[in-house]
Design an enzyme around this catalytic site. Structure first.
Site, PDB file in Angstrom:
ATOM      1  N   CYS A 196      38.721  38.773  47.956  1.00 40.36           N
ATOM      2  CA  CYS A 196      40.132  38.431  48.145  1.00 40.36           C
ATOM      3  C   CYS A 196      40.556  38.955  49.513  1.00 40.36           C
ATOM      4  O   CYS A 196      39.969  38.600  50.528  1.00 40.36           O
ATOM      5  CB  CYS A 196      40.995  38.977  47.008  1.00 40.36           C
ATOM      6  SG  CYS A 196      40.909  40.768  46.755  1.00 40.36           S
ATOM      7  N   ARG A 235      42.341  41.861  43.783  1.00 42.37           N
ATOM      8  CA  ARG A 235      42.440  40.601  43.039  1.00 42.37           C
ATOM      9  C   ARG A 235      41.057  40.060  42.678  1.00 42.37           C
ATOM     10  O   ARG A 235      40.870  39.471  41.603  1.00 42.37           O
ATOM     11  CB  ARG A 235      43.220  39.564  43.859  1.00 42.37           C
ATOM     12  CG  ARG A 235      44.710  39.787  43.898  1.00 42.37           C
ATOM     13  CD  ARG A 235      45.411  38.781  44.805  1.00 42.37           C
ATOM     14  NE  ARG A 235      45.138  39.027  46.215  1.00 42.37           N
ATOM     15  CZ  ARG A 235      45.576  38.249  47.210  1.00 42.37           C
ATOM     16  NH1 ARG A 235      46.283  37.162  46.935  1.00 42.37           N
ATOM     17  NH2 ARG A 235      45.299  38.547  48.470  1.00 42.37           N
TER      18      ARG A 235
END
EC number: 2.8.1.1
Length: 286
Positions: A242, A247
């Site tokens: 990410c 994430r």
């Protein structure tokens, strides 16, 4: 403890956590509940009774190198908060468990066996009126001894370069605007890069596609179909990334833990590293 359709028993429900609150509040280190947020502002206002609060920005990464904690620092963090290597640890946090998933991945990197995510995270707990408190727990210190590190779940820049050369799957979990290069980072977030775009050959499968509206993970069948639609079926080495690795921990958790795809790694250097490299290949657009 979890949906039996998943490959591993790594999720617990909010109901399960509520039924074990007495254990989580005990000085006995057998059970520990940890809320991990980007900072501790929300935790300081309220949290599940017995939950320890970890600040992702200041406690879960080296403040100088922006690397994962050293083994010694990881041991000190857990031991000082009453966690032993034998503790059953349940992690939850804000943003549908972004930072809790990153912490879970780091627990596995250092070989902690009994660690779980609470499905839905902090928002699910609060929105469904589970009990909260502003009392900060204090537990007897433990002598924590970490294992590893287990590098088979972590990707480095060299691994990404090899994956690009070989055409292996890369999962970019950022927003379409970040993926295309339209923006460098989500609004208001400081970690950024000199260039926008994505690693060549990457598929843009947002972390948000792995969860329901209430923040709980989608079913195993739904997750399997989501990734299969992009040609990811667990038969090739796959790297998730990410912007700063939090994430992408959601994607790693979904692929490696919930679907049981063993050859999946998290590139925690992510776009903040790749997008600042001189000469590294970059693609723009969708």
């Amino acid at each position: 403890m979890s949906n039996s359709d998943y490959a591993k028993d790594v999720l617990v429900s909010a109901d399960w956590v509520e039924s074990h609150l007495d254990e989580f509040q005990s000085d006995d280190p057998a059970y520990r509940l940890v809320e991990v947020d980007v900072d501790t502002e929300a935790y300081d206002e309220s949290h599940a009774p017995g939950a320890i609060g970890f600040n992702w920005e200041s406690q879960l990464q080296d403040q100088t190198t922006r690397d994962v904690l050293t083994k010694e620092d990881f041991e000190d963090l857990l031991g000082s908060h009453g966690i032993s290597e034998d503790s059953t640890v349940v992690l939850y946090g804000d943003n549908s468990n972004w930072f809790a998933a990153y912490t879970y991945w780091q627990f596995k990197y250092y070989g902690h066996e009994n660690v779980h995510l609470m499905n839905g995270g902090r928002d699910y707990w609060v929105d469904n009126d589970y009990p909260t408190t502003d009392e900060i727990p204090s537990f007897p210190e433990q002598d924590y001894s970490a294992k590893g590190p287990f590098e088979d779940i972590r990707a480095y820049r060299d691994d990404v370069e090899k994956a690009v050369d070989k055409g292996l799957p890369l999962v970019d979990v950022r927003s379409p605007e970040e993926f295309s290069g339209e923006i460098l980072a989500p609004p208001g977030l400081q970690e950024t890069a000199q260039r926008g775009g994505h690693i060549p050959g990457a598929s843009n499968i947002s972390w948000a596609a792995t969860v329901n509206d209430d923040g709980t993970f989608k079913s195993a069948d739904e997750l399997r179909d989501l990734y299969a639609d992009q040609g990811i079926e667990g038969d090739e080495s796959t790297i998730a990334y990410c912007r700063i690795g939090e994430r992408s921990s959601i994607a790693w958790f979904a692929l490696h833990e919930l679907l049981g795809y063993e050859n999946v790694t998290n590139y925690d250097g992510s776009w903040t590293e790749w997008g600042n490299l001189v000469g590294a290949p970059v693609e723009k657009g969708n």
